[in-house]
Motif scaffolding. Structure first.
Motif, PDB file in Angstrom:
ATOM      1  N   THR A 115       0.821  -1.217   0.000  1.00 44.57           N
ATOM      2  CA  THR A 115       0.000   0.000   0.000  1.00 44.57           C
ATOM      3  C   THR A 115       0.855   1.267   0.000  1.00 44.57           C
ATOM      4  OG1 THR A 115      -0.145   0.061   2.425  1.00 44.57           O
ATOM      5  CG2 THR A 115      -1.881  -1.142   1.245  1.00 44.57           C
ATOM      6  N   TRP A 116       2.123   1.132   0.285  1.00 51.24           N
ATOM      7  CA  TRP A 116       3.008   2.301   0.298  1.00 51.24           C
ATOM      8  C   TRP A 116       3.102   2.944  -1.077  1.00 51.24           C
ATOM      9  CZ3 TRP A 116       7.776   0.205   3.463  1.00 51.24           C
ATOM     10  CH2 TRP A 116       7.348  -0.163   4.747  1.00 51.24           C
ATOM     11  N   ALA A 117       2.784   2.177  -2.111  1.00 55.24           N
ATOM     12  CA  ALA A 117       2.827   2.701  -3.472  1.00 55.24           C
ATOM     13  C   ALA A 117       1.746   3.748  -3.714  1.00 55.24           C
ATOM     14  CB  ALA A 117       2.687   1.561  -4.476  1.00 55.24           C
ATOM     15  N   LEU A 118       0.792   3.867  -2.786  1.00 49.76           N
ATOM     16  CA  LEU A 118      -0.213   4.930  -2.902  1.00 49.76           C
ATOM     17  C   LEU A 118       0.444   6.309  -2.909  1.00 49.76           C
ATOM     18  CD1 LEU A 118      -2.958   3.643  -0.429  1.00 49.76           C
ATOM     19  CD2 LEU A 118      -3.112   3.733  -2.925  1.00 49.76           C
ATOM     20  N   CYS A 119       1.593   6.418  -2.255  1.00 48.42           N
ATOM     21  CA  CYS A 119       2.331   7.680  -2.200  1.00 48.42           C
ATOM     22  C   CYS A 119       3.355   7.706  -3.326  1.00 48.42           C
ATOM     23  CB  CYS A 119       3.042   7.835  -0.856  1.00 48.42           C
ATOM     24  SG  CYS A 119       1.925   8.125   0.508  1.00 48.42           S
ATOM     25  N   GLU A 120       3.123   8.567  -4.302  1.00 50.58           N
ATOM     26  CA  GLU A 120       4.065   8.660  -5.419  1.00 50.58           C
ATOM     27  C   GLU A 120       5.122   9.729  -5.189  1.00 50.58           C
ATOM     28  OE1 GLU A 120       2.073   8.914  -9.188  1.00 50.58           O
ATOM     29  OE2 GLU A 120       1.826   6.743  -9.190  1.00 50.58           O
ATOM     30  N   GLU A 121       4.772  10.777  -4.461  1.00 50.12           N
ATOM     31  CA  GLU A 121       5.721  11.862  -4.211  1.00 50.12           C
ATOM     32  C   GLU A 121       5.505  12.373  -2.801  1.00 50.12           C
ATOM     33  OE1 GLU A 121       6.942  16.188  -6.047  1.00 50.12           O
ATOM     34  OE2 GLU A 121       5.473  15.010  -7.097  1.00 50.12           O
ATOM     35  N   PRO A 122       6.511  12.666  -2.058  1.00 51.21           N
ATOM     36  CA  PRO A 122       7.937  12.498  -2.249  1.00 51.21           C
ATOM     37  C   PRO A 122       8.324  11.014  -2.299  1.00 51.21           C
ATOM     38  CG  PRO A 122       7.491  13.887  -0.318  1.00 51.21           C
ATOM     39  CD  PRO A 122       6.199  13.316  -0.783  1.00 51.21           C
ATOM     40  N   THR A 123       9.390  10.737  -2.992  1.00 51.54           N
ATOM     41  CA  THR A 123       9.862   9.370  -3.151  1.00 51.54           C
ATOM     42  C   THR A 123      10.167   8.748  -1.790  1.00 51.54           C
ATOM     43  OG1 THR A 123      10.867  10.064  -5.223  1.00 51.54           O
ATOM     44  CG2 THR A 123      11.553   7.932  -4.343  1.00 51.54           C
ATOM     45  N   ASN A 124       9.664   7.550  -1.573  1.00 53.67           N
ATOM     46  CA  ASN A 124       9.904   6.774  -0.338  1.00 53.67           C
ATOM     47  C   ASN A 124       9.522   7.529   0.932  1.00 53.67           C
ATOM     48  OD1 ASN A 124      10.977   4.566  -1.794  1.00 53.67           O
ATOM     49  ND2 ASN A 124      12.940   5.608  -1.921  1.00 53.67           N
ATOM     50  N   VAL A 125       8.501   8.365   0.865  1.00 49.91           N
ATOM     51  CA  VAL A 125       8.118   9.165   2.032  1.00 49.91           C
ATOM     52  C   VAL A 125       7.598   8.292   3.181  1.00 49.91           C
ATOM     53  CG1 VAL A 125       5.743   9.673   1.311  1.00 49.91           C
ATOM     54  CG2 VAL A 125       6.969  11.295   2.768  1.00 49.91           C
TER      55      VAL A 125
END
Length: 168
Positions: A115-125
């Motif tokens: 589910t972490w892929a829901l965040c696209e930016e910032p990278t690896n936030v």
């Protein structure tokens, strides 16, 4: 029991923890190691509460004289870090909207790395916030224990007196 030496040991142990708290809080303002997110206000709400800087930093410096203030600072830092970890980061999702996608989720995102892929930016936030908020939680626990030790040490000093005598 020498309360003076105990106080000195506790104070020395607190200094690196204070610095770690302040550094972690400062780093949280720069996800993906970029200032553009701070400039635009795209930061997790708990970052702005500055729990590591105020609670784990400034109030902890006061704890050398006032152990209860330091303990309160440790509790504040812990709660803010816990909320930051629980609510998750503010990030841009696939639709280009800035939001906190994990905040109202019934399932914990912490163990579900997909589910972490829901965040696209910032990278690896997600990993960035998790690491720093967890570091703040551990640091504040250690600070709380040291301040509690200092309060107990102070109580013994008041009840039993201090032993500041030097031996030849």
């Amino acid at each position: 029991m020498c309360t003076g030496k105990c106080t000195l040991c506790i104070a020395i142990a607190l200094y690196p923890l204070v610095l770690l708290s302040i550094i972690c809080n400062i780093l949280l303002f720069f996800p993906d190691w970029d200032i553009k997110y701070a400039k635009k206000g795209y930061l997790t709400t708990e970052v702005n509460y500055m729990g590591g800087f105020i609670g784990g930093g400034l109030l902890m410096f006061f704890s050398i004289g006032f152990a209860a203030v330091g303990a309160a600072g440790a509790v504040y830092s812990f709660i803010v870090a816990l909320l930051g970890l629980f609510n998750g980061p503010l990030c841009k999702d696939k639709s280009g909207t800035w939001k906190t996608p994990f905040k109202d989720s019934h399932d914990s995102y912490l163990n579900d790395y997909k589910t972490w892929a829901l965040c696209e930016e910032p990278t690896n936030v997600v990993q960035f916030n998790m690491g720093l908020f967890l570091a703040l939680m551990v640091t504040s626990c250690l600070q709380g224990l040291l301040c509690a030790s200092q309060m107990i040490n102070g109580l013994f000093g008041c009840l039993c007196g201090t032993s500041n005598e030097e031996k030849d």
